[in-house]
Design an enzyme around this catalytic site. Structure first.
Site, PDB file in Angstrom:
ATOM      1  N   CYS A  84      22.146  -7.852   5.759  1.00 40.45           N
ATOM      2  CA  CYS A  84      23.338  -8.614   5.392  1.00 40.45           C
ATOM      3  C   CYS A  84      24.559  -7.844   5.876  1.00 40.45           C
ATOM      4  O   CYS A  84      24.809  -6.728   5.424  1.00 40.45           O
ATOM      5  CB  CYS A  84      23.389  -8.815   3.883  1.00 40.45           C
ATOM      6  SG  CYS A  84      24.869  -9.660   3.308  1.00 40.45           S
TER       7      CYS A  84
ATOM      8  N   CYS B 131      29.479 -15.080   6.219  1.00 41.94           N
ATOM      9  CA  CYS B 131      28.205 -14.442   6.525  1.00 41.94           C
ATOM     10  C   CYS B 131      28.435 -13.490   7.692  1.00 41.94           C
ATOM     11  O   CYS B 131      28.809 -13.926   8.788  1.00 41.94           O
ATOM     12  CB  CYS B 131      27.150 -15.479   6.875  1.00 41.94           C
ATOM     13  SG  CYS B 131      25.577 -14.786   7.412  1.00 41.94           S
TER      14      CYS B 131
END
Length: 269
Positions: free
Chosen positions: A73, A204
């Site tokens: 991530c 994101c």
């Protein structure tokens, strides 16, 4: 009782826990899912544990909102670095291990002298062209990237993304689905549907990286170093890389943006 700190990077929010003693029950999927629940828990897109490797380096263990350990991530990595700095465990530069390998993170400043975190991402060598407007690549997590002409702001992201994520060839392992508009030769506007969250997130990091790389190919940028501005629903990220167009290869990749502490607390489990 668990002590935690909440962080966010352009609206992509995470629960950070110092687990260097490795006492957090990381195998408890239901607990992690509950902690990330926005009504019955703390609320977050994911949970990150700060741990140590056997030789004493920082290790980032990341779990999606669904409670399952996941791939890299990007915004989480930047928040992880900010957490280490805020704990006084490092100064300005941080090296840590994550599921996709080693990362470096640096404290830097934007044009307004506001603090940001720059995170070095993995080198990318495999980019698949699905059609003239659609790319698939892995920037630490797998991404489907599609350029559209209609306004991405008004686009029915959830329903359209689910058609990709829940059908072959992605239905079993899942994929993050990104739709974007070109705003300029090196500027885009992006929205992302994330697997494991199974919803849109405000930002994101690996998706912004994938979208910026896809833009370099889509716009036929020349070989060399480039920086692209990525507008996400929660703010602005910048992605830097060295582009090798003959191989569609990207090296020296950096994801840059704000990473901020929101609050800290203790929760009973």
């Amino acid at each position: 009782m668990i002590t935690f700190t909440k962080y966010q990077g352009t609206g992509n929010d995470f629960i950070l826990i110092d687990d260097r003693e490795k006492v957090f029950p990381s195998e408890n999927i239901e607990l992690i899912n509950t902690l990330c629940d926005r009504r019955f828990g703390i609320g977050a897109d994911g949970l990150i544990l700060l741990q140590h490797t056997e030789d004493g380096h920082f290790y980032m263990q990341y779990f999606n909102r669904d409670g399952r350990e996941s791939s890299m991530c990007g915004n989480g990595g930047r928040c992880f670095a900010r957490f280490i700095l805020d704990q006084g465990l490092a100064q300005k530069e941080i090296k840590f291990l994550a599921v996709d390998g080693w990362h470096q993170a640096n404290l830097c400043y934007d044009s307004s002298h506001k603090e940001e975190i720059a995170l070095q991402m993995i080198q990318v060598t495999g980019v698949s062209l699905i059609d003239a407007n659609t790319f698939e690549l892995n920037t630490g997590s797998p991404h489907y990237v599609r350029f559209i002409e209609s306004s991405v702001t008004d686009f029915d992201l959830i329903n359209e993304a689910k058609k990709i994520r829940y059908n072959p060839p992605y239905v079993l392992k899942g994929i993050n689905v990104n739709y974007l508009n070109l705003l300029g030769i090196k500027e885009i506007k992006l929205r992302t549907y994330e697997r494991g969250v199974e919803d849109e997130t405000l930002s994101c990091g690996t998706g912004a990286t994938a979208a910026a790389m896809s833009t370099a190919i889509f716009n036929n940028l020349p070989a060399g170093k480039h920086q692209l501005k990525v507008e996400v629903m929660g703010g602005v990220l910048n992605v830097k890389f060295h582009f090798f167009p003959l191989e569609n290869r990207f090296e020296d990749v950096w994801l840059i943006g704000p990473a901020k502490k929101v609050f800290e607390g203790v929760v009973s489990v």
